[in-house]
Write an enzyme that holds these catalytic residues in place. Structure first.
Site, PDB file in Angstrom:
ATOM      1  N   HIS A 187       0.812  -1.220   0.000  1.00  0.00           N
ATOM      2  CA  HIS A 187       0.000   0.000   0.000  1.00  0.00           C
ATOM      3  C   HIS A 187       0.842   1.265   0.000  1.00  0.00           C
ATOM      4  O   HIS A 187       0.570   2.204  -0.753  1.00  0.00           O
ATOM      5  CB  HIS A 187      -0.941   0.006   1.207  1.00  0.00           C
ATOM      6  N   HIS A 246       2.456  11.996   3.134  1.00  0.00           N
ATOM      7  CA  HIS A 246       2.912  10.679   3.591  1.00  0.00           C
ATOM      8  C   HIS A 246       4.427  10.506   3.444  1.00  0.00           C
ATOM      9  O   HIS A 246       4.912   9.506   2.917  1.00  0.00           O
ATOM     10  CB  HIS A 246       2.180   9.574   2.832  1.00  0.00           C
ATOM     11  N   HIS A 276      -1.699   4.688  -1.625  1.00  0.00           N
ATOM     12  CA  HIS A 276      -1.589   5.549  -0.441  1.00  0.00           C
ATOM     13  C   HIS A 276      -1.650   7.039  -0.788  1.00  0.00           C
ATOM     14  O   HIS A 276      -2.470   7.771  -0.246  1.00  0.00           O
ATOM     15  CB  HIS A 276      -0.316   5.214   0.333  1.00  0.00           C
ATOM     16  N   VAL A 277      -0.787   7.504  -1.678  1.00  0.00           N
ATOM     17  CA  VAL A 277      -0.837   8.880  -2.166  1.00  0.00           C
ATOM     18  C   VAL A 277      -1.787   8.911  -3.364  1.00  0.00           C
ATOM     19  O   VAL A 277      -1.631   8.124  -4.303  1.00  0.00           O
ATOM     20  CB  VAL A 277       0.556   9.377  -2.585  1.00  0.00           C
ATOM     21  N   HIS A 278      -2.748   9.831  -3.345  1.00  0.00           N
ATOM     22  CA  HIS A 278      -3.752   9.874  -4.411  1.00  0.00           C
ATOM     23  C   HIS A 278      -3.216  10.665  -5.599  1.00  0.00           C
ATOM     24  O   HIS A 278      -3.602  11.808  -5.855  1.00  0.00           O
ATOM     25  CB  HIS A 278      -5.056  10.456  -3.868  1.00  0.00           C
TER      26      HIS A 278
END
Length: 233
Positions: free
Chosen positions: A84, A94, A123-125
């Site tokens: 993830h 993050h 995780h990072v969009h």
């Protein structure tokens, strides 16, 4: 879905509400399909849990080490790993998650040693693709890391720096999109990132702390990747 062993229902003693945007590390879970692997065609797919322990004495680390050792690249030439949280991150979000630090310290050496070809993360969009990279430097023997996190929930992440890191090949946080990988043969695979629509909230790329710095959207990404396991140099 493959299981390491059957799932167990248990509780987690944590004061207050558990914030899954910044969860503690590690969560005490090593069951069910927290991490698993399967073979599909010419690729071994290994899914790692970013929230289970990753230290060398952990169940997951020993399992992953054994998995990577067991792959016969003459039969299954490609190894694709998914977790993830990204080990490499050009965005400002993050950047200090303990899961990322643990993965870089403990799992990256395994990925490099065993010539993992691609590491898929979220995780990072947003979207990013690295060069082949190992230990923070471009390295022909390291994996390519692809963050494919702009699938729908949101698409808004500032770049940390206006000039991309030396290991960044492509990056974007303005388009929703998805990716497609086609394995052509044992030595080459084609990766495509296909944008779908601009983000209403974030239609251009921005840079942390620079209000006037806007960078053009990335409208497509396509590359043929070489399987570094079979390189002769």
């Amino acid at each position: 879905m493959p299981q390491v062993w059957p799932a167990e229902l248990d509780g987690y003693d944590f004061p207050g509400l558990l914030n899954m945007d910044r969860p503690p590390y590690p969560l005490p879970y090593n069951w069910g399909n927290a991490y698993y692997s399967f073979t599909y065609g010419p690729a071994r797919h290994i899914v790692v849990s970013a929230y289970s322990a990753m230290e060398p004495d952990s169940v997951q680390y020993k399992w992953l080490s054994n998995e990577l050792e067991a792959v016969d690249r003459s039969i299954t030439p490609w190894v694709l790993l998914t977790l993830h949280t990204p080990l490499y991150n050009t965005f400002n979000r993050h950047r200090h998650d303990p899961q990322i630090a643990a993965a870089k310290e403990h799992l990256e050496p395994l990925m490099v040693k065993h010539h993992v070809n691609i590491v898929f993360t979220g995780h990072v969009h947003a979207y990013q693709r690295t060069t082949n990279v190992a230990f923070d430097k471009p390295n022909r023997n390291g994996p390519v890391h692809i963050t494919i996190g702009a699938g729908g929930r949101q698409c808004e992440a500032e770049f940390k720096n206006e000039v991309p890191e030396e290991w960044i090949a492509k990056r974007d946080a303005s388009y929703f999109g998805y990716g497609n990988i086609s394995i052509l043969n044992k030595t080459h695979a084609e990766w495509k990132w296909i944008p779908l629509s601009l983000s209403d909230k974030h239609p251009v790329n921005t840079v942390r702390g620079k209000k006037n710095a806007t960078l053009s959207p990335l409208t497509f990404d396509e590359v043929v990747l070489e399987n570094q396991f079979f390189r002769e140099d």
